[in-house]
Design an enzyme around this catalytic site. Sequence first.
Site: not given
Length: 672
Positions: A326, A328, A330, A366-367, A476
Amino acid sequence: MGVERCTSKTTRRDQRQVQTSSTSSSDMETKVIYFTVNGRPEQAEFAINCPAQDVKVQSMEFCGLESFGSMSAVRRDQEGFGSIKPALSHFLTDLFRAAAEAGPHDILKLYNPKGNIINISPSLEPNGPSCCYKLEVVAADCNSEPLGVELAGALGFDLSSMEKRLQGLEKKILTEAGEAPAVVYEMKNQVDLFREKLEEPNSRVSVSSVVIRILLLQSVEHLSWLGLFKDLSEGTHKPSPFYHKRTLHKTKEECEHVSLEVSEEVRQYLKTPTFDNWQWEDAEIMVLLQVMYTDLDFIATYNIEPEVLQQFLFEVYRRYNNIPFHNFKHCFCVTQMMYGLIWLTDLRSKMDSIDLLIMLTSAVCHDLDHTGYNNAYQINARTELALRYNDISPLENHHCAVAFEILEKAESNIFRNVSLDQYKRIREGIIKCILATDMTRHSEILNKFKSILPLFDFTNKDHRDVLMMVLIKVSDISNEARPMEVAEPWLDCLLQEFYNQSDVEKLEGLPVTPFMDRDKITKPSSQTGFIRFVLLPLFVELANLFPCLEHHIIDPVRKALDYYTEMEKALEREKQNRAQSETAPKSKETPPGSAAGQTDAGPEASKPNTQNTSSPQIRLAIRRPTPSEVTPIRPPVEVEVGGAEPACRHSASSSSSSSLQFSVPRVFLNGK
């Protein structure tokens, strides 16, 4: 004292060279390797075909020199390259360790000019000054001074207080259990095994996996600097001490001045699910993200200043952590898939521009600040995140909070020129999209989408909101829709993160997440169920609304399912054959006609043993796609976007990248 020590070691090394000169030729053929360390050019020259064991003692003293780069043993040639030129072929890893001024327990990575990790071994290909390798120290022994103090400062916590906390936990364990848990001793043995494998010249052990496991499992006393909590106090942002956090590879200035020509070919390639993220550096990725905002007309429509967009993306980059999955990259993959879906499904003609802006920005954010430990861990460990958000999507709520913390600053607020009503709509949409990425809501969102699908109406806001949540969910978990050479490394990264969490859960006495337990799952078993019951049903429903996606994302996922299903079957066959090979010798040891022999062996004992028991390993018939079957790096891609759904086409060559065939292999699996 340091100078005297270095001098004495240099003298001993010179004496050894004199002793060995009689047994080695002065004009022995050599190999020259050019590389850089922290931007400093170096070169290593060593003899070919010289046994490493002859110089191991010598090389250990050699790497013990502090500030090696400034010693006289390193000279500068006319091109400015430092030269490491030992009399014999020193153990190569120690040579690179010395050049990097790294300690004996530091972990090194060597990259080729393409950015791929390569093995440090005598088989390294010679290169020239114009195509240097890059050497990095990716993990360090925190007990060494002054590195341990510097590392603790970089992680943002007090090392001494953490040590005291750990000592208290150790005393508590000894008081309650009477002795240290067996898992601690097991972990120490595993670390020793990993270190031995890593030091082998021709080792194929994944460096990144060893780094992560060593950092997590080195011993109880090393867990203090990893930390088992996260400080979310107000004030200056501090990176989470859950993992080995390193300084960013790129500064803001480097990101702003990166030289990258974004050709029309690259722009079209960026719109396809076959895009290969592994071929791009972080600074280049930020330029590609700017291209997405530009090509979707967000810059002009919402008056986003280029420097503000750059600052926003840099702040986002800064707040993604250096963890296996998780991270950058991704973030970029999810955003790039969202960007591709917008073009492939022609959403620009079906939805408002502001909805597209919401989806793209949600994918970027989103993460944010993901710790590498999922919601189940946060809740079971009662972390501050879980307490703050009352066990309701702790991570996703935190991602949203960090995103709007960035947007609260005028210099990084890309929405500062929109109206108040537009901002409210954007904020509401981003929160909905990011919260939808919590997998505990998967069935709820999928069932809602299926219920509205027969009468889906793009003018209905509720319908659009559900579609936006489905699109970010698809993006995702879309890695398996990519070519196998892109998708499979991501699976390795994900399993690393899973294993890290289950190891910590075991150590802390928390419930172990079943699909993360390294003792219970394998690489194929982790994918077959997920693809069959989670990924495919979601993708199929989206393709029911956009039939053109069948070719782009459904077909590759089905091929990936076939690939991992065959791999799982092969592992099961190997397991059965191993069991047979272990029981066969036992049956031979039992005296013929004895009662025990009849009881244990049964009717099968009379059958001839045709199984080859010389080796428990089996050759698995799996062949990866050949180079002619996969999509080339950054290929010319034909993409037709815009217009009605039937116009969603691109060149057929990209579909072959996921084709899988099974034939005679050269792959050995150990069933782990």
